[in-house]
Motif scaffolding. Structure first.
Motif, PDB file in Angstrom:
ATOM      1  N   GLU A 107       4.607   0.275  -6.813  1.00  0.00           N
ATOM      2  CA  GLU A 107       4.282  -0.812  -6.707  1.00  0.00           C
ATOM      3  C   GLU A 107       5.232  -1.796  -6.226  1.00  0.00           C
ATOM      4  O   GLU A 107       4.190  -2.703  -5.066  1.00  0.00           O
ATOM      5  CB  GLU A 107       3.586  -1.302  -7.851  1.00  0.00           C
ATOM      6  CG  GLU A 107       2.358  -0.872  -8.473  1.00  0.00           C
ATOM      7  CD  GLU A 107       1.130  -0.587  -7.773  1.00  0.00           C
ATOM      8  OE1 GLU A 107       0.672  -1.856  -6.202  1.00  0.00           O
ATOM      9  OE2 GLU A 107       0.498   0.354  -7.390  1.00  0.00           O
ATOM     10  N   LYS A 110       5.537  -0.739  -3.244  1.00  0.00           N
ATOM     11  CA  LYS A 110       4.585  -1.055  -1.903  1.00  0.00           C
ATOM     12  C   LYS A 110       4.500  -3.063  -1.603  1.00  0.00           C
ATOM     13  O   LYS A 110       4.108  -2.966  -0.592  1.00  0.00           O
ATOM     14  CB  LYS A 110       2.744  -0.831  -2.571  1.00  0.00           C
ATOM     15  CG  LYS A 110       2.581   0.556  -2.253  1.00  0.00           C
ATOM     16  CD  LYS A 110       1.454   0.935  -3.153  1.00  0.00           C
ATOM     17  CE  LYS A 110       0.450   0.454  -2.599  1.00  0.00           C
ATOM     18  NZ  LYS A 110      -0.932   0.436  -2.790  1.00  0.00           N
ATOM     19  N   ARG A 114       4.660  -4.138   2.307  1.00  0.00           N
ATOM     20  CA  ARG A 114       3.489  -4.646   3.227  1.00  0.00           C
ATOM     21  C   ARG A 114       4.034  -6.321   3.096  1.00  0.00           C
ATOM     22  O   ARG A 114       3.776  -6.994   3.995  1.00  0.00           O
ATOM     23  CB  ARG A 114       2.770  -5.339   1.302  1.00  0.00           C
ATOM     24  CG  ARG A 114       1.808  -6.405   2.326  1.00  0.00           C
ATOM     25  CD  ARG A 114       0.359  -6.154   0.875  1.00  0.00           C
ATOM     26  NE  ARG A 114      -0.121  -4.755   0.695  1.00  0.00           N
ATOM     27  CZ  ARG A 114      -0.541  -4.636  -0.355  1.00  0.00           C
ATOM     28  NH1 ARG A 114      -0.828  -5.481  -1.333  1.00  0.00           N
ATOM     29  NH2 ARG A 114      -1.754  -3.527  -0.738  1.00  0.00           N
ATOM     30  N   ASP A 138      -6.519   0.587  -1.626  1.00  0.00           N
ATOM     31  CA  ASP A 138      -5.804  -0.808  -2.609  1.00  0.00           C
ATOM     32  C   ASP A 138      -7.640  -1.981  -1.917  1.00  0.00           C
ATOM     33  O   ASP A 138      -7.892  -2.054  -2.675  1.00  0.00           O
ATOM     34  CB  ASP A 138      -4.634  -1.081  -2.118  1.00  0.00           C
ATOM     35  CG  ASP A 138      -4.400   0.356  -3.573  1.00  0.00           C
ATOM     36  OD1 ASP A 138      -5.278   0.994  -3.893  1.00  0.00           O
ATOM     37  OD2 ASP A 138      -2.879   0.290  -2.992  1.00  0.00           O
ATOM     38  N   SER A 139      -7.136  -1.859  -0.584  1.00  0.00           N
ATOM     39  CA  SER A 139      -7.829  -2.983   0.359  1.00  0.00           C
ATOM     40  C   SER A 139      -8.647  -3.136   1.537  1.00  0.00           C
ATOM     41  O   SER A 139      -8.159  -1.936   1.575  1.00  0.00           O
ATOM     42  CB  SER A 139      -6.410  -3.960   0.455  1.00  0.00           C
ATOM     43  OG  SER A 139      -5.900  -4.270   1.497  1.00  0.00           O
ATOM     44  N   GLY A 140      -9.799  -4.075   1.383  1.00  0.00           N
ATOM     45  CA  GLY A 140     -10.590  -4.083   3.049  1.00  0.00           C
ATOM     46  C   GLY A 140     -11.614  -3.568   2.103  1.00  0.00           C
ATOM     47  O   GLY A 140     -12.153  -3.225   1.309  1.00  0.00           O
ATOM     48  N   ALA A 143     -11.844  -0.468  -0.168  1.00  0.00           N
ATOM     49  CA  ALA A 143     -10.921  -0.020  -0.798  1.00  0.00           C
ATOM     50  C   ALA A 143     -12.079   0.868  -2.119  1.00  0.00           C
ATOM     51  O   ALA A 143     -13.443   0.440  -2.589  1.00  0.00           O
ATOM     52  CB  ALA A 143     -10.774  -2.062  -1.749  1.00  0.00           C
ATOM     53  N   ASN A 177      -2.010  -0.100   2.518  1.00  0.00           N
ATOM     54  CA  ASN A 177      -2.363  -0.223   1.572  1.00  0.00           C
ATOM     55  C   ASN A 177      -3.089   0.975   0.773  1.00  0.00           C
ATOM     56  O   ASN A 177      -4.476   0.985   0.888  1.00  0.00           O
ATOM     57  CB  ASN A 177      -3.567  -0.678   1.729  1.00  0.00           C
ATOM     58  CG  ASN A 177      -4.042  -1.873   2.736  1.00  0.00           C
ATOM     59  OD1 ASN A 177      -3.152  -2.706   2.343  1.00  0.00           O
ATOM     60  ND2 ASN A 177      -4.161  -2.318   4.058  1.00  0.00           N
ATOM     61  N   THR A 179      -2.228   4.317  -2.370  1.00  0.00           N
ATOM     62  CA  THR A 179      -2.493   4.626  -3.464  1.00  0.00           C
ATOM     63  C   THR A 179      -2.377   6.190  -3.550  1.00  0.00           C
ATOM     64  O   THR A 179      -3.661   6.091  -3.782  1.00  0.00           O
ATOM     65  CB  THR A 179      -2.477   3.795  -4.519  1.00  0.00           C
ATOM     66  OG1 THR A 179      -2.172   2.446  -4.338  1.00  0.00           O
ATOM     67  CG2 THR A 179      -1.628   4.585  -5.967  1.00  0.00           C
TER      68      THR A 179
END
Length: 182
Positions: A107, A110, A114, A138-140, A143, A177, A179
């Protein structure tokens, strides 16, 4: 007591340290002097304005990406937390000194990738992924989708395949984005 916070070893883990408002840079400097491994997570350059007028902008000012928080790598023990609390501006770890919540090494990497587009952090993430690995977005808009890595596009992007309405759909996603799933 602060020397205990600077100890390193296999039991050292990353924690989120809360700091007082606008004390991030001062606390970061004091942690550096105490040899505590920390990440303030790069600062974003924001144009400094004088009097609120756009035409009078000066040089950019570096601001913390997560104001009020610094990531520290310490051995979780009462002596280390007491030592960190002696630093002016430190409020304590998230979760409290009795039960602080650790953050995973991946994390931290990451976040660095980012925020900083750090080539070293991106290299760690890129080497951790290979074709056929299962990852979660993870996002968008996608996700939470579990996907499979098709290929690494470049240092910053990865192509994955998601199952959308029963059909395989290739997606191009920023490396920070995703994992990796075990």
């Amino acid at each position: 007591m602060l020397a205990a916070a600077g100890q390193d070893g296999p039991e050292a883990r990353w924690y989120v340290l809360r700091v007082e408002d606008r004390a991030d840079i001062a606390v970061d400097k004091l942690l550096d002097e105490a040899n505590v491994e920390r990440v303030m997570l790069a600062t974003e350059a924001e144009p400094k304005r004088r009097g609120g007028r756009k035409h009078q902008s000066l040089e950019p000012v570096r601001m913390p990406s997560f104001p009020g928080y610094i990531f520290v790598k310490v051995v979780s023990c009462p002596v280390a937390w007491a030592g960190l609390r002696t630093i002016k501006g430190v409020l304590g770890p998230i979760g409290g000194c009795d039960n602080p919540s650790p953050v995973g090494e991946q994390e931290i990497v990451k976040f660095q990738a980012r925020i900083e587009n750090d080539p070293d952090a991106i290299a760690v993430l890129t080497n951790a992924l290979k074709k056929g690995d299962r990852v979660e977005i993870d996002s968008g808009p996608f996700a939470g989708f579990e996907t499979v890595v098709l290929m690494l596009r470049d240092r910053h992007r990865v192509q994955v395949e998601a199952n959308v309405f029963g059909r395989p759909v290739p997606l191009d996603v920023h490396l920070a984005n995703v994992t990796k799933l075990d």
